[in-house]
Design a protein around this motif. Structure first.
Motif, PDB file in Angstrom:
ATOM      1  N   MET A  44      34.586  75.403  -7.887  1.00 53.11           N
ATOM      2  CA  MET A  44      33.346  74.476  -8.346  1.00 53.11           C
ATOM      3  C   MET A  44      32.387  74.748  -7.708  1.00 53.11           C
ATOM      4  SD  MET A  44      33.355  70.417  -8.350  1.00 53.11           S
ATOM      5  CE  MET A  44      31.839  69.713  -7.976  1.00 53.11           C
ATOM      6  N   ASN A  45      31.263  75.121  -8.097  1.00 55.89           N
ATOM      7  CA  ASN A  45      29.900  74.994  -7.578  1.00 55.89           C
ATOM      8  C   ASN A  45      29.465  73.887  -7.191  1.00 55.89           C
ATOM      9  OD1 ASN A  45      29.923  77.831  -7.314  1.00 55.89           O
ATOM     10  ND2 ASN A  45      28.579  78.000  -9.146  1.00 55.89           N
ATOM     11  N   ILE A  46      28.910  73.355  -6.066  1.00 52.43           N
ATOM     12  CA  ILE A  46      28.257  72.128  -5.799  1.00 52.43           C
ATOM     13  C   ILE A  46      26.747  72.314  -5.650  1.00 52.43           C
ATOM     14  CG2 ILE A  46      28.932  72.394  -3.406  1.00 52.43           C
ATOM     15  CD1 ILE A  46      29.478  69.257  -3.649  1.00 52.43           C
ATOM     16  N   ASP A  47      25.921  71.460  -5.956  1.00 50.46           N
ATOM     17  CA  ASP A  47      24.452  71.560  -5.783  1.00 50.46           C
ATOM     18  C   ASP A  47      24.036  70.197  -5.787  1.00 50.46           C
ATOM     19  OD1 ASP A  47      24.670  70.908  -8.383  1.00 50.46           O
ATOM     20  OD2 ASP A  47      23.305  72.721  -9.176  1.00 50.46           O
ATOM     21  N   TYR A  48      22.696  70.087  -5.538  1.00 53.85           N
ATOM     22  CA  TYR A  48      22.047  68.602  -5.645  1.00 53.85           C
ATOM     23  C   TYR A  48      22.272  67.902  -6.916  1.00 53.85           C
ATOM     24  CZ  TYR A  48      19.520  70.332  -1.576  1.00 53.85           C
ATOM     25  OH  TYR A  48      19.289  71.006  -0.040  1.00 53.85           O
ATOM     26  N   THR A  49      22.424  68.447  -7.888  1.00 54.30           N
ATOM     27  CA  THR A  49      22.687  67.682  -9.006  1.00 54.30           C
ATOM     28  C   THR A  49      24.272  66.821  -9.158  1.00 54.30           C
ATOM     29  OG1 THR A  49      21.652  69.521 -10.316  1.00 54.30           O
ATOM     30  CG2 THR A  49      22.850  68.023 -11.709  1.00 54.30           C
ATOM     31  N   VAL A  50      25.040  67.397  -8.282  1.00 49.42           N
ATOM     32  CA  VAL A  50      26.469  66.692  -8.342  1.00 49.42           C
ATOM     33  C   VAL A  50      26.216  65.586  -7.271  1.00 49.42           C
ATOM     34  CG1 VAL A  50      28.828  67.022  -7.357  1.00 49.42           C
ATOM     35  CG2 VAL A  50      27.649  69.011  -8.581  1.00 49.42           C
ATOM     36  N   THR A  51      25.484  65.671  -6.380  1.00 53.20           N
ATOM     37  CA  THR A  51      25.391  64.550  -5.443  1.00 53.20           C
ATOM     38  C   THR A  51      24.470  63.442  -6.054  1.00 53.20           C
ATOM     39  OG1 THR A  51      23.550  65.595  -4.237  1.00 53.20           O
ATOM     40  CG2 THR A  51      25.841  65.934  -3.299  1.00 53.20           C
ATOM     41  N   ALA A  52      23.453  63.838  -7.086  1.00 51.71           N
ATOM     42  CA  ALA A  52      22.550  63.030  -7.573  1.00 51.71           C
ATOM     43  C   ALA A  52      23.484  62.134  -8.506  1.00 51.71           C
ATOM     44  CB  ALA A  52      21.492  63.586  -8.462  1.00 51.71           C
ATOM     45  N   LEU A  53      24.723  62.597  -9.326  1.00 55.81           N
ATOM     46  CA  LEU A  53      25.335  61.663 -10.113  1.00 55.81           C
ATOM     47  C   LEU A  53      25.829  60.443  -9.172  1.00 55.81           C
ATOM     48  CD1 LEU A  53      27.484  64.422 -11.568  1.00 55.81           C
ATOM     49  CD2 LEU A  53      25.671  63.392 -12.712  1.00 55.81           C
ATOM     50  N   MET A  54      26.075  60.549  -7.839  1.00 54.24           N
ATOM     51  CA  MET A  54      26.561  59.310  -7.280  1.00 54.24           C
ATOM     52  C   MET A  54      25.460  58.337  -6.869  1.00 54.24           C
ATOM     53  SD  MET A  54      29.986  59.697  -7.024  1.00 54.24           S
ATOM     54  CE  MET A  54      30.603  58.573  -5.656  1.00 54.24           C
ATOM     55  N   PHE A  55      24.205  58.881  -6.776  1.00 48.76           N
ATOM     56  CA  PHE A  55      23.010  57.894  -6.502  1.00 48.76           C
ATOM     57  C   PHE A  55      22.870  56.404  -7.326  1.00 48.76           C
ATOM     58  CE2 PHE A  55      21.806  61.061  -3.494  1.00 48.76           C
ATOM     59  CZ  PHE A  55      21.750  60.646  -2.283  1.00 48.76           C
ATOM     60  N   PRO A  56      23.041  56.513  -8.552  1.00 49.03           N
ATOM     61  CA  PRO A  56      22.871  55.334  -9.405  1.00 49.03           C
ATOM     62  C   PRO A  56      24.350  54.442  -9.261  1.00 49.03           C
ATOM     63  CG  PRO A  56      22.550  57.358 -10.588  1.00 49.03           C
ATOM     64  CD  PRO A  56      23.151  57.787  -9.357  1.00 49.03           C
TER      65      PRO A  56
END
Length: 134
Positions: free
Chosen positions: A1-13
């Motif tokens: 799995m590639n991880i980028d800022y989009t993945v971490t952004a899912l947790m912010f809300p």
């Protein structure tokens, strides 16, 4: 799995939302404890199930504390994931993000348990009422 800022952004809300729920729960619990304290200390009113209520409230405080703590760790790990990605440490960022997800899952499990204990507290509180619903 590639991880980028989009993945971490899912947790912010999700993280602030869940921390808001925990905060409201904590506020309600602390108000209840203060009310019971005032009844017990100042008015010398001791409900028949006082000891069971006290044990229940003590357990709920502990469960809520663990829920909040693991939620905070989830937020910290999410931020560390962003830092790892910024430093181009993708493997470390993956491990940290896994820790974020694990922390949030543990937090939710503790919260589910607290809800269960809270429901039992309501049953205990209603135990002195003899009401039958037909």
């Amino acid at each position: 799995m590639n991880i980028d800022y989009t993945v971490t952004a899912l947790m912010f809300p999700a993280i602030p939302l869940i921390m808001g729920v925990y905060s409201n729960r904590f506020h309600s619990l602390s108000a209840l404890i203060r009310e019971l304290h005032d009844e017990h200390v100042y008015e010398k009113h001791v409900p028949p199930e006082w000891k069971k209520q006290f044990i229940n409230l003590s357990g709920r405080i502990t469960l809520l504390r663990w829920s909040i703590m693991f939620g905070a760790f989830g937020f910290l790990f999410n931020m560390l994931t962003v830092l790892g990605l910024y430093l181009n440490e993708v493997f470390i960022a993956r491990l940290i993000f896994g820790s974020c997800c694990l922390s949030m899952m543990i937090s939710i499990i503790f919260f589910i348990r607290e809800i269960h204990v809270s429901t039992n507290a309501l049953r205990l509180h209603m135990s002195d009422m003899d009401v039958r619903v037909d």
